[in-house]
Scaffold this active site. Structure first.
Site, mmCIF file in Angstrom:
data_model
loop_
_atom_site.group_PDB
_atom_site.id
_atom_site.type_symbol
_atom_site.label_atom_id
_atom_site.label_comp_id
_atom_site.label_asym_id
_atom_site.label_seq_id
_atom_site.Cartn_x
_atom_site.Cartn_y
_atom_site.Cartn_z
ATOM 1 C CB CYS A 259 55.749 17.611 66.253
ATOM 2 S SG CYS A 259 55.435 18.302 67.898
ATOM 3 C CG HIS A 308 59.696 17.026 68.184
ATOM 4 N ND1 HIS A 308 59.169 17.885 67.238
ATOM 5 C CD2 HIS A 308 60.098 15.916 67.500
ATOM 6 C CE1 HIS A 308 59.265 17.331 66.039
ATOM 7 N NE2 HIS A 308 59.819 16.140 66.170
ATOM 8 C CG HIS A 320 59.931 14.040 63.054
ATOM 9 N ND1 HIS A 320 60.637 14.835 63.929
ATOM 10 C CD2 HIS A 320 60.773 13.855 61.995
ATOM 11 C CE1 HIS A 320 61.826 15.110 63.447
ATOM 12 N NE2 HIS A 320 61.946 14.524 62.277
#
Length: 344
Positions: A259, A308, A320
């Site tokens: 991420c 995240h 993402h």
């Protein structure tokens, strides 16, 4: 003469106990045989457990990324210090050679000064501490000795600093190995659960994810109310060019990403350096807490520990790298616990 007494018979109490125990054992055995086998977890239960393991693995991944970034930084710092020490040693050798040349010239001109003899056979620091001998040296020699002393102290300090950083590097490498093992263990456990699914169940899960991704893509590509601008627009465009690239923990491009690897890589393509980990990226700019104030290209952070991060894609969607087993894609911002956005 042999005894002809009758053998002792077991008491009724003992017979009753034995009979009762035998009956209980038979009953338990029958119950075990007739018990229903443990039910196999449903597809949705397996998915929930796997998603939780992937979340834990991603948390460990960001810790791994932080340790890796620290290791790389320490290696660069140590290399710089070692280069400085090498250059400093050369300078020190030159200073000593220069002082030796002075002593040789003095000897040739009529004998070497006793104080210089003392220097040549002892450490300069010890020599300079003997202030009573300084008046026997020329001004040029005193200056040379002072430079040598300063350089020696600099080198000692740099070597001590390098030694400390090498110890830090060693512990960082140990931490890196532990986090890597933790990630791998979580991923292996998740895969073991997935392997309990039938081919049909796996196909059904994949189809569900594909439908959700297509829906998010259509929503994101609808003209957003707050389009990306400036550097964020360039970074977001770079991230869009990587849609379909696989998620790999610890990867930061150009062919695979985790991420924070995707977000840091995308901003680098726009000429902007941001930190490597999601937690550090959370402090890279002003925060936007209301989703209604987000603009396309803002970084968006999820979960209480900020493990995240992705790009806001507009219309309630994010772009993402989600987790292992997926690719860079669009997804609803509501699929994860939103914390805030950051505008670079």
């Amino acid at each position: 003469m042999a005894s002809h007494r009758r053998p002792k018979q077991p008491s009724r109490t003992r017979v009753t106990v034995l009979t009762t125990a035998a009956a209980a054992a038979v009953a338990l055995s029958s119950q075990a045989a007739n018990a229903a086998p443990s039910e196999k977890p449903s597809k949705d239960e397996v998915k929930a457990k796997v998603d939780k393991l992937y979340e834990e693995a991603e948390h460990a991944t960001e810790k791994y990324n932080g340790a890796k970034e620290k290791q790389e930084k320490l290696q660069k710092e140590i290399s710089t210090i070692q280069d400085n020490v090498a250059r400093g040693q050369e300078e020190l050798n030159d200073l000593r050679d220069g002082l030796g040349s002075m002593a040789s010239a003095q000897y040739r001109s009529g004998g070497i000064d006793p104080s210089v003899q003392l220097f040549l056979s002892a450490d300069p620091d010890d020599y300079l501490d003997k202030a009573s001998t300084l008046d026997q040296l020329s001004g040029q020699q005193v200056e040379a000795l002072k430079k040598i002393q300063v350089k020696q102290r600099e080198l000692a300090q740099q070597r001590s600093e390098a030694s400390g950083k090498l110890k830090d590097l060693s512990s960082t490498r140990t931490e890196l190995g532990k986090k890597k093992s933790e990630v791998q263990a979580k991923l292996a456990e998740a895969q073991k659960l997935l392997n309990t699914l039938t081919a049909a169940e796996k196909a059904a899960l994949a189809a569900e994810e594909e439908r959700a991704t297509r829906a998010s893509e259509r929503t994101a590509l609808t003209t957003p109310s707050a389009p990306a601008t400036g550097r964020a627009a360039s970074a977001y465009s770079a991230a869009q060019s990587k849609i379909g690239s696989p998620y790999v923990y610890g990867a930061s491009g150009p062919s695979s990403f985790d991420c924070s690897g995707l977000t840091s890589w995308a901003f680098a393509q726009a000429g902007i350096a941001i930190p490597r980990t999601s937690q550090a990226q959370a402090s890279a700019g002003p925060r936007i807490y209301s989703q209604s104030d987000l603009q396309v290209g803002d970084l968006v952070f999820f979960y209480g520990d900020l493990h995240h991060v992705g790009f806001y894609a507009g219309n309630g969607q994010v772009l993402h790298a989600p987790r292992t087993g997926t690719v860079v894609r669009y997804e609803s911002i509501n699929n994860m616990p939103y914390q805030f956005g950051v505008r670079i």
